[in-house]
Enzyme design. Sequence first.
Site, mmCIF file in Angstrom:
data_model
loop_
_atom_site.group_PDB
_atom_site.id
_atom_site.type_symbol
_atom_site.label_atom_id
_atom_site.label_comp_id
_atom_site.label_asym_id
_atom_site.label_seq_id
_atom_site.Cartn_x
_atom_site.Cartn_y
_atom_site.Cartn_z
ATOM 1 N N LYS A 229 0.858 -1.203 0.000
ATOM 2 C CA LYS A 229 0.000 0.000 0.000
ATOM 3 C C LYS A 229 0.888 1.245 0.000
ATOM 4 C CE LYS A 229 -1.878 2.869 2.859
ATOM 5 N NZ LYS A 229 -1.856 4.117 2.052
ATOM 6 N N GLU B 63 9.801 0.979 10.757
ATOM 7 C CA GLU B 63 10.866 1.970 10.536
ATOM 8 C C GLU B 63 10.177 3.328 10.652
ATOM 9 O OE1 GLU B 63 12.732 4.709 9.246
ATOM 10 O OE2 GLU B 63 12.821 3.865 7.222
ATOM 11 N N CYS C 290 13.505 10.402 7.009
ATOM 12 C CA CYS C 290 13.368 9.955 8.400
ATOM 13 C C CYS C 290 14.656 10.135 9.184
ATOM 14 C CB CYS C 290 12.890 8.516 8.453
ATOM 15 S SG CYS C 290 13.862 7.420 7.437
ATOM 16 N N GLU D 158 9.306 15.681 15.380
ATOM 17 C CA GLU D 158 9.764 15.500 14.004
ATOM 18 C C GLU D 158 9.021 16.487 13.108
ATOM 19 O OE1 GLU D 158 8.687 11.776 11.925
ATOM 20 O OE2 GLU D 158 10.738 11.731 11.180
HETATM 21 P P1 NAP Z 1 1.891 8.163 8.066
HETATM 22 O O1 NAP Z 1 0.501 8.573 8.328
HETATM 23 O O2 NAP Z 1 2.646 7.435 9.096
HETATM 24 O O3 NAP Z 1 1.884 7.348 6.686
HETATM 25 C C1 NAP Z 1 2.699 6.261 6.333
HETATM 26 C C2 NAP Z 1 1.857 5.179 5.681
HETATM 27 O O4 NAP Z 1 0.972 4.596 6.647
HETATM 28 C C3 NAP Z 1 0.952 5.686 4.570
HETATM 29 O O5 NAP Z 1 0.849 4.711 3.568
HETATM 30 C C4 NAP Z 1 -0.356 5.859 5.330
HETATM 31 O O6 NAP Z 1 -1.478 5.931 4.504
HETATM 32 C C5 NAP Z 1 -0.364 4.651 6.211
HETATM 33 N N1 NAP Z 1 -1.252 4.740 7.350
HETATM 34 C C6 NAP Z 1 -1.724 5.855 7.978
HETATM 35 N N2 NAP Z 1 -2.530 5.524 8.990
HETATM 36 C C7 NAP Z 1 -2.604 4.176 9.031
HETATM 37 C C8 NAP Z 1 -3.269 3.235 9.853
HETATM 38 N N3 NAP Z 1 -4.043 3.622 10.863
HETATM 39 N N4 NAP Z 1 -3.108 1.926 9.611
HETATM 40 C C9 NAP Z 1 -2.328 1.518 8.603
HETATM 41 N N5 NAP Z 1 -1.669 2.355 7.780
HETATM 42 C C10 NAP Z 1 -1.788 3.671 7.990
HETATM 43 O O7 NAP Z 1 2.714 9.408 7.664
HETATM 44 P P2 NAP Z 1 2.120 10.657 6.873
HETATM 45 O O8 NAP Z 1 0.719 10.980 7.248
HETATM 46 O O9 NAP Z 1 2.323 10.383 5.463
HETATM 47 O O10 NAP Z 1 3.081 11.776 7.430
HETATM 48 C C11 NAP Z 1 2.904 12.282 8.745
HETATM 49 C C12 NAP Z 1 4.220 12.453 9.411
HETATM 50 O O11 NAP Z 1 4.884 11.210 9.508
HETATM 51 C C13 NAP Z 1 5.212 13.302 8.655
HETATM 52 O O12 NAP Z 1 5.015 14.647 8.839
HETATM 53 C C14 NAP Z 1 6.493 12.829 9.236
HETATM 54 O O13 NAP Z 1 6.747 13.435 10.452
HETATM 55 C C15 NAP Z 1 6.266 11.374 9.447
HETATM 56 N N6 NAP Z 1 6.799 10.537 8.371
HETATM 57 C C16 NAP Z 1 7.870 9.764 8.644
HETATM 58 C C17 NAP Z 1 8.410 8.962 7.659
HETATM 59 C C18 NAP Z 1 9.589 8.110 7.896
HETATM 60 O O14 NAP Z 1 10.167 7.587 6.962
HETATM 61 N N7 NAP Z 1 9.994 7.903 9.120
HETATM 62 C C19 NAP Z 1 7.860 8.957 6.396
HETATM 63 C C20 NAP Z 1 6.722 9.738 6.146
HETATM 64 C C21 NAP Z 1 6.210 10.511 7.156
HETATM 65 P P3 NAP Z 1 -1.940 7.401 4.025
HETATM 66 O O15 NAP Z 1 -0.997 7.746 2.971
HETATM 67 O O16 NAP Z 1 -3.310 7.267 3.561
HETATM 68 O O17 NAP Z 1 -1.837 8.316 5.218
#
Ligand code: NAP
Length: 509
Positions: free
Chosen positions: A207, A282, A316, A413
Amino acid sequence: MNASPALTQYQIPLQPDPSAAVAKFLKRPPRLFIGGEWVESKSRERISVVDPATGREIASVADANEADVDRAVAAARKAFESGPWADMLPADRQALLWKLSDLVEKNMDELAELESIDNGKTKFMATVVDVAGTRDYFRYMAGWATRIEGSTFATSIHGPPGVKFHTYTQREPVGVVAQIVPWNFPLAMAAWKLGPALATGCTCILKPAEQTPLTALRLAELIAEAGFPPGVVNVLTGLGETTGAALVAHPGVDKVAFTGSTPVGKLINKSATDTLKRVSLELGGKSPVIVLPDADIDSVIGGAANAIFFNAGQVCCAGTRLFAHKKVFDRVVEGISTAASSIQLGPGLDPKTQMGPLVSREQQERVLGYIESGRKEGATVVAGGETPSSPGFYVKPTVLANVRSDMKVVREEIFGPVLVAQRFEDLDDIAALANDTPYGLAASIWSNDLRAVQRLVPRIRAGTVWVNCHNFVDPNMPFGGFKQSGFGREHGRAVLDLYTELKSVCMAI
Ligand code: NAP
Ligand code: MG
């Protein structure tokens, strides 16, 4: 990164038109890749895909619902348990992965362009980092397919008189794996997940993030073209809260591999407990960049600027907290700020662009909100601090000084091009300052004092410590977090632990 006049720095050019190949791909009907076929979602809902450089919709993709998750899990289960994949020789899995990496290379230009207009990063960076890294990752993981080992070992079992025991371990694929990836390196994150799963003989449901689904869909076409049997890889575009959550809860999924934010990682870990799935996480980071007084200042300035501004800080392991010794602090901060102010912002397809927009309006607002909160709490904006005039989701590369360790900008972050700079006085304090965060993904130390570095490395609680460099990863170098940056190590031999079960065989002879 030098010498562009400050006045024109933030005049944002228009995004060039996409190539014919990409324009054609964008018109493709919204479909899911399940069981080797392109199928409509049962939900009939659509997710809009936006070019972050323009704010305009460029495509729409399907929004998979629970019924689609059921179908994908069934296809992955079937492919895992019977048919050509289940019986395939490791050497043939290796050949398929190698073929896939060749196809990634052949389609590099199109993939890089798609990644650029989907995520905002420059096409140049997408080419040399994301797509080249994806090709190399599949090639590297291809090699592991034929090198998976168990061991024989001595036992002291008291059996019936005369009976001896032959005991050994073998590694078997963990099964059906749900792989949920973020938007910062969409294709490369898909490769980090799919590569080891396919090398070890698992089957997958990938996904991609809702903001960046395009390259995962193109990759699914290449996976079919490479000749992977139907159902081995399934791609569901959809939302995290629905599609992602349904995958994590599904009893037919054996393992969840996740890269993303720490809060979502915690939710996933809780949900996976109900079915005791294997989980690897991760997660986020707040990585320190530690500059000791003897460091070579020119390389620190370039390296620390790159540590935070690479991929517009949406990394990250980005070097977000600068700790420079008081003797060098002013020079380092001034150098990074000058570098920040000279970075040319613009759309990813413009070859002059050095930094693209952030991925989404939401992320832009989030990052600007952090900068504002830093200002309100008393930080000094030394560079950047705002958005240029553009419909795109830009944030100027920003350096905040005069920060305290209790400020939100230091603790949380930000995931954008924002550096928080702090000075330190005593070498004995630096490990505690660097470790004063719930995260533990990475860190860098800048110094040529071998003893000081060697003493500091074991005191840093982080999964990767770079010395005189930052943000370098390699398929053979384990990567993952301490503390709330997650658990499990990707890459290298270590990743095999995440995708295999260890079976002990005890044979009376
Ligand atoms: P996120 O919500 O953690 O998204 C990562 C993945 O998880 C996406 O595919 C997301 O789908 C999915 N996801 C979200 N909620 C879920 C749930 N309840 N169950 C299963 N999967 C779920 O991150 P984001 O919203 O894209 O970004 C928010 C913050 O996360 C950023 O501002 C940053 O601080 C952090 N981030 C960290 C990393 C890293 O590599 N460590 C990468 C991206 C973001 P959707 O796309 O539909 O939300
Ligand atoms: Mg999200």
